[in-house]
Scaffold this active site. Structure first.
Site, PDB file in Angstrom:
ATOM      1  N   HIS A  34      -2.426  15.054   1.757  1.00 53.52           N
ATOM      2  CA  HIS A  34      -3.751  14.895   1.134  1.00 53.52           C
ATOM      3  C   HIS A  34      -4.488  16.231   1.090  1.00 53.52           C
ATOM      4  CE1 HIS A  34      -3.238  10.607   2.650  1.00 53.52           C
ATOM      5  NE2 HIS A  34      -3.525  10.429   1.377  1.00 53.52           N
ATOM      6  N   GLN A  61      -4.555  -4.176  -3.506  1.00 61.08           N
ATOM      7  CA  GLN A  61      -3.206  -3.648  -3.743  1.00 61.08           C
ATOM      8  C   GLN A  61      -2.239  -3.996  -2.615  1.00 61.08           C
ATOM      9  OE1 GLN A  61      -4.807   0.553  -3.856  1.00 61.08           O
ATOM     10  NE2 GLN A  61      -2.819   1.036  -3.000  1.00 61.08           N
ATOM     11  N   LYS A 149       4.729  11.731  -4.922  1.00 60.21           N
ATOM     12  CA  LYS A 149       5.552  10.830  -4.093  1.00 60.21           C
ATOM     13  C   LYS A 149       5.476   9.413  -4.665  1.00 60.21           C
ATOM     14  CE  LYS A 149       4.200   9.063  -0.143  1.00 60.21           C
ATOM     15  NZ  LYS A 149       4.321   7.594  -0.293  1.00 60.21           N
ATOM     16  N   MET A 184       5.508  13.262   3.207  1.00 58.26           N
ATOM     17  CA  MET A 184       4.346  12.893   4.030  1.00 58.26           C
ATOM     18  C   MET A 184       3.730  11.608   3.500  1.00 58.26           C
ATOM     19  SD  MET A 184       2.524  16.303   5.290  1.00 58.26           S
ATOM     20  CE  MET A 184       3.474  17.537   6.155  1.00 58.26           C
TER      21      MET A 184
HETATM   22  O1  PAF Z   1      -2.188   6.332  -3.523  1.00 58.86           O
HETATM   23  C1  PAF Z   1      -3.133   5.796  -2.913  1.00 58.86           C
HETATM   24  O2  PAF Z   1      -3.536   6.234  -1.827  1.00 58.86           O
HETATM   25  C2  PAF Z   1      -3.790   4.559  -3.511  1.00 58.86           C
HETATM   26  O3  PAF Z   1      -2.861   3.750  -4.165  1.00 58.86           O
HETATM   27  C3  PAF Z   1      -4.983   4.897  -4.428  1.00 58.86           C
HETATM   28  C4  PAF Z   1      -4.536   5.670  -5.660  1.00 58.86           C
HETATM   29  C5  PAF Z   1      -6.014   5.704  -3.662  1.00 58.86           C
HETATM   30  C6  PAF Z   1      -5.636   3.599  -4.919  1.00 58.86           C
HETATM   31  O4  PAF Z   1      -6.111   2.832  -3.867  1.00 58.86           O
END
Ligand code: PAF
Length: 281
Positions: A34, A61, A149, A184
């Site tokens: 990140h 999700q 990824k 990662m």
């Molecule tokens: O890749 C992620 O961390 C998530 O799928 C995202 C794009 C932040 C959506 O919740």
């Protein structure tokens, strides 16, 4: 750096932001991968631009048997990382803010999301598209950065942004890996010491398989090596067209070898790109 919790707070901040706003959407539990996305956003925004990181563990999700409740939440260290990497604001809304009571609207991409992870995780990409569309509408970025990824996710978000005329640039960032090649991921912290050792065989298998000459051999070799090295049968291994994600019978297009494997309780995904080997006739 500002921490903002509601669309109204975000809108007030956005009204003061100069033109070049770059978003890094995340679910928190931030790691060096990140950090690289935030660095890329900072570089894209430039000195006068604005970098916004969103931190939101998106319930829609996750499937009913997935890890929503135990998904790692590390807000304090996440904020420190965002600040250290030059973010101007973090948007960290509550679930009720993002999904107001009685909400009934979703965004469903119906082509690219059918195969690969979409076939294993019904409704997953509907949740991803819905939350990302909400974030785009609330933050109104000029560009957004996503990691490669999650190759299928990146392709779907590009398609959604195009189809729904969001009018922003979607930037893919190369996968950041540990020294032994493991991509990662916030979920790597679930792995036990033994599982973590075995997990290194996953990227190694994908990489070795790319040396085979045709799609069936590539998929076969990757499947065998993942099973032997990680001790787990992959959920899928597929060689697909890099743009359409359709299965490839010949290596005559840019391709992606994508796979998922569950080691213990932890589901890992990874992919490797392949250049075409034969001119298209
Ligand atoms: O890749 C992620 O961390 C998530 O799928 C995202 C794009 C932040 C959506 O919740």
């Amino acid at each position: 750096m500002r921490k903002l919790g509601t669309p109204a707070e975000m809108a007030a901040f956005r009204a003061t932001a100069p033109s070049n706003v770059v978003l890094v959407p995340t679910m928190g539990a931030l790691h060096a991968g990140h950090a690289a996305l935030i660095d890329a956003a900072r570089a894209r925004a430039g000195t006068g631009g604005t970098v916004v990181v969103s931190i939101f563990v998106n319930p829609t999700q996750f499937g009913p048997t997935e890890d929503l409740t135990k998904y790692p939440r590390t807000m304090e260290s996440d904020l420190e990382m965002c600040d250290a990497h030059g973010a101007d604001a973090v948007f960290a809304p509550s679930a009720d803010t993002m999904y107001p009571p009685g909400d009934s609207t979703f965004v469903d991409e119906t082509g690219l999301s059918r195969g690969l992870c979409g076939a294993q995780r019904p409704g997953h990409f509907r949740g991803v598209c819905t939350v990302v569309a909400k974030l785009f509408n609330i933050i109104r970025p000029h560009a957004a950065v996503f990691g490669e990824k999650d190759y299928q996710q990146l392709a779907i978000i590009r398609r959604m942004a195009r189809d729904l005329f969001f009018g922003l640039e979607i930037i893919g960032h190369p996968t950041v890996r540990e020294a032994d090649g493991l991509a990662m991921s916030s979920r790597n912290r679930y792995l036990t010491t033994d599982e973590r050792r075995r997990a290194a065989a996953f990227p190694a298998a994908l990489s070795a398989a790319t040396r085979e000459s045709d799609p069936a051999q590539i998929v076969g070799k990757a499947t065998d090596m993942i099973t032997a090295g990680t001790g787990a049968e992959p959920q899928y291994v597929e060689l697909v067209d890099a743009e359409t994600l359709a299965p490839l019978a010949a290596l005559d297009h840019p391709a992606v070898l994508a796979a998922a494997v569950k080691i213990g309780e932890t589901r890992l995904i990874d992919n490797v790109r392949l250049a075409p080997r034969h001119a298209k006739v």
